[in-house]
Design an enzyme around this catalytic site. Structure first.
Site, PDB file in Angstrom:
ATOM      1  N   LYS B  75       0.766  -1.242   0.058  1.00 14.19           N
ATOM      2  CA  LYS B  75      -0.037   0.121   0.037  1.00 14.19           C
ATOM      3  C   LYS B  75       0.970   1.216  -0.060  1.00 14.19           C
ATOM      4  O   LYS B  75       1.871   1.179   0.668  1.00 14.19           O
ATOM      5  CB  LYS B  75      -1.105  -0.049   1.346  1.00 14.19           C
ATOM      6  CG  LYS B  75      -1.886   1.109   1.535  1.00 14.19           C
ATOM      7  CD  LYS B  75      -2.742   0.981   2.397  1.00 14.19           C
ATOM      8  CE  LYS B  75      -3.874   2.022   2.600  1.00 14.19           C
ATOM      9  NZ  LYS B  75      -4.873   1.761   3.846  1.00 14.19           N
ATOM     10  N   SER B 150      -9.613   1.852   2.800  1.00  9.47           N
ATOM     11  CA  SER B 150      -8.774   2.883   2.170  1.00  9.47           C
ATOM     12  C   SER B 150      -7.620   2.049   1.340  1.00  9.47           C
ATOM     13  O   SER B 150      -7.025   2.328   0.537  1.00  9.47           O
ATOM     14  CB  SER B 150      -7.863   3.753   2.785  1.00  9.47           C
ATOM     15  OG  SER B 150      -7.383   3.007   3.903  1.00  9.47           O
ATOM     16  N   SER B 174     -10.001  -0.465   7.214  1.00 12.52           N
ATOM     17  CA  SER B 174      -9.484  -0.285   5.624  1.00 12.52           C
ATOM     18  C   SER B 174      -8.900  -1.516   5.211  1.00 12.52           C
ATOM     19  O   SER B 174      -8.397  -1.540   4.036  1.00 12.52           O
ATOM     20  CB  SER B 174      -8.665   0.838   5.839  1.00 12.52           C
ATOM     21  OG  SER B 174      -9.315   2.054   5.738  1.00 12.52           O
TER      22      SER B 174
END
Lengths: 95, 485
Positions: B75, B150, B174
């Site tokens: 990420k 997210s 998330s």
């Protein structure tokens, strides 16, 4: 809790955020909705409840006062946009 | 190779069916084919192939572990030495860190091959992956739907078989919510189990790094590589890391006490297909010998409002460093210092980030601190105490991960409160610092449904064992969308 554009401007100033006049109305509406939503916390009886700031309730760990990181000035200066005589040069801020 | 797990790819590498270099080339080609998903912000093909060659050499020397030569993605919230780390924001569009995050360094040391950085909601603020400066990620099961946020880029990359695993972060759900919406497995570890060093901070008392993969077994392999003590994160817990893969075999579903919170079952606004899938999942576990019983978490309904005071308050503090002087984007030709701060932050941050900074600034401001921030921290304790009571009588808590399947792109963009309610079942876990995971448990309208399992502090092994047990009973985690769309 309804919020108007003037209050949004005040909060934006405290947060050091530029918010345009046309965006202020949208922010006022959204912030009002969010604050209305969190108002429901007021229905919970928390009279003797201690606030919980950390999920594991740890205390800050201390270490001995000894250097633990190597000096990497040369490596960091090599990737800086501008340096001079071992110092970092930053753009001029006009006051 | 794209539909294989880490465990299966490890076997293929061990048997010489392919090399890591070949696997990495195939991975990069598949990522290129699926570019329309917008799952990646930055690709690192050259360093990936170099790492793969080193992994092959390590294997030839007899030094291979379970992650050696396995392609993974990070990420874009994790700092990567020499590789742009944007956090999905214009503010950090040009930021190239001079160091690796703890998680990145650990997985690199374990031999994993990092192929790139995945797309994400800006500064991890979002539940749909629509707030990224680099555009929305699309759900591989339905390109008109969101992947969740997210960690939506990581979720989409794993779901479509671009990589077998990826890193994510979970502040209010998330990892778990996008895992549910894309049909993969995702684990949020106990707060403090994985170091946050080098992870760009959003809400420091809630943020936690964790793995996203296609099975509980792969989550165990990834967590083994990520977990451990790090003195550079003062909230990281100095506690031995168990053998998570061994725990898969040690946890028996028979006799496992599973609590079903009444408040999750009776919650308003839950899709019938989600409720149905979760009921079917708990029925399957019951038939396999689990002791499924109803429990109560009376303050669970307050978790979202608590979160939307605490998280923005911490965010307003953490993001104050992005001021155009110390870090990040700087506006052109500022008139004075105040103009420099305001325009740099106003132009560098997106609307959702600005909204949360303002909510946090308001909640912490003089006259409102007690009414909002202190009150939220008090209710946070009540939420945590609910879980502590529940774990006196059950081993694991089960329920839906998200109230709906993946929703259409743009459908909640103008209604922040509705968007925040996407995380209604995940947020309480972050407030209490507990570990929890999401595993695929069926479909509704062709879109995946997630089953959430929550454990007590540091009980990741039991949690992974329960999820693995469930995945021995079902094949939902084996379902794959078509990359071609």
């Amino acid at each position: 809790m309804p919020m108007n554009a003037n209050e949004v401007a005040q909060i934006a100033h405290l947060a050091r955020l530029a918010v345009s006049a046309e965006d202020s109305e949208t922010h006022a509406r959204n912030l009002s909705e969010i604050l209305d939503f969190v108002e429901q916390l007021g229905t919970v009886d928390t009279g003797d409840v201690e606030p919980l700031a950390h999920p594991l309730e740890m205390t800050q760990r201390l270490r001995t006062d000894e250097p633990s990181e190597p000096d990497e000035r040369e490596r960091f200066q090599a990737i800086a946009p501008a340096t001079e005589a071992g110092h970092y040069l930053v753009p001029r801020v006009i006051e | 190779m794209h539909d294989r797990t880490i465990a299966e790819l490890g076997t293929a590498l061990e048997r010489g069916e392919c090399s890591s270099v070949e696997l990495t080339r195939a991975t990069l080609e598949r990522i290129d084919q699926a570019a329309d998903l917008n799952a990646f912000i930055t690709l690192t093909p050259e360093s990936a192939l170099a790492e793969a060659a080193e992994a092959d050499a390590a294997r030839a020397r007899g030094e291979a572990g379970p992650l050696t030569g396995i392609p993974i993605a990070h990420k874009d919230i994790f700092c990567t030495e020499g590789v742009r780390t944007s956090c999905g924001s214009r503010m950090l569009e040009r930021f190239v860190p001079p160091y690796d995050a703890f998680v990145v360094a650990r997985l690199r040391a374990a031999g994993a091959v990092a192929v790139g950085k995945t797309n994400m909601d800006e500064f991890a603020m979002g539940s749909s992956n629509e707030t990224s400066f680099f555009g929305p990620v699309k759900n591989p099961w339905d390109r008109n739907a969101v992947p969740g946020g997210s960690s939506g880029g990581s979720a989409a990359a794993v779901a479509s078989g671009l990589v077998p695993a990826a890193t994510g972060t979970d502040t209010g759900g998330s990892i778990r919510q996008p895992a549910a919406l894309t049909g993969i497995s995702g684990l949020k570890p106990t707060y403090g189990r994985v170091s946050r060093y080098g992870m760009i901070a959003f809400a420091s008392s809630l943020d936690q790094a964790g793995p996203m993969a296609s099975s509980a077994e792969d989550l165990a392999i990834m967590l083994q590589g990520m977990a451990g003590f790090d003195r550079r994160d003062s909230t990281c817990v100095d506690r031995p890391v168990p053998d998570y893969r061994a725990a898969l075999a040690e946890t028996d579903v028979r006799g496992l006490r599973i609590g079903l919170p009444r408040e999750f079952i009776e919650a308003d606004g839950v899709d019938a297909e989600v409720s149905g899938a979760v009921t079917a999942a708990t029925d399957a576990l019951r038939e396999a010998g689990a002791d499924v019983r109803e429990i109560s978490l009376p303050n669970a309904g307050m978790a979202v409002p608590v979160y939307y005071v605490i998280a923005p308050a911490e965010a307003s503090s953490n993001l104050s460093r992005f001021d155009g002087v110390r870090y990040g984007y700087r506006c052109d030709s500022p008139a004075d210092l105040e103009d420099l701060y305001k325009r740099s932050r106003g132009e560098g941050f997106g609307e959702e980030v600005k909204r949360r900074i303002m909510v946090g600034t308001y909640a912490l401001s003089a006259g409102y601190y007690d009414a909002y921030y202190r009150k939220a921290q008090q209710v946070r304790r009540l939420v945590q105490e609910d879980f502590a009571r529940a774990f006196e009588s059950v081993d694991v808590i089960a329920g839906p991960t998200a109230p709906s399947t993946a929703f259409p792109l743009g459908s909640k963009a103008d209604d922040p409160v509705q968007m925040y309610l996407s995380d209604i079942f995940t947020i309480a876990v972050n407030l209490a610092g507990l570990p929890a995971l999401s595993v695929p448990a069926g479909f509704g309208g062709g879109r995946p449904v997630g089953l959430q399992l929550i454990g007590n502090h540091f009980q990741e092994g039991r949690l992974l064992g329960a999820a693995h047990g469930y995945q021995q009973l079902t094949d939902w985690h084996r379902q794959r969308p078509s990359v071609e769309g």
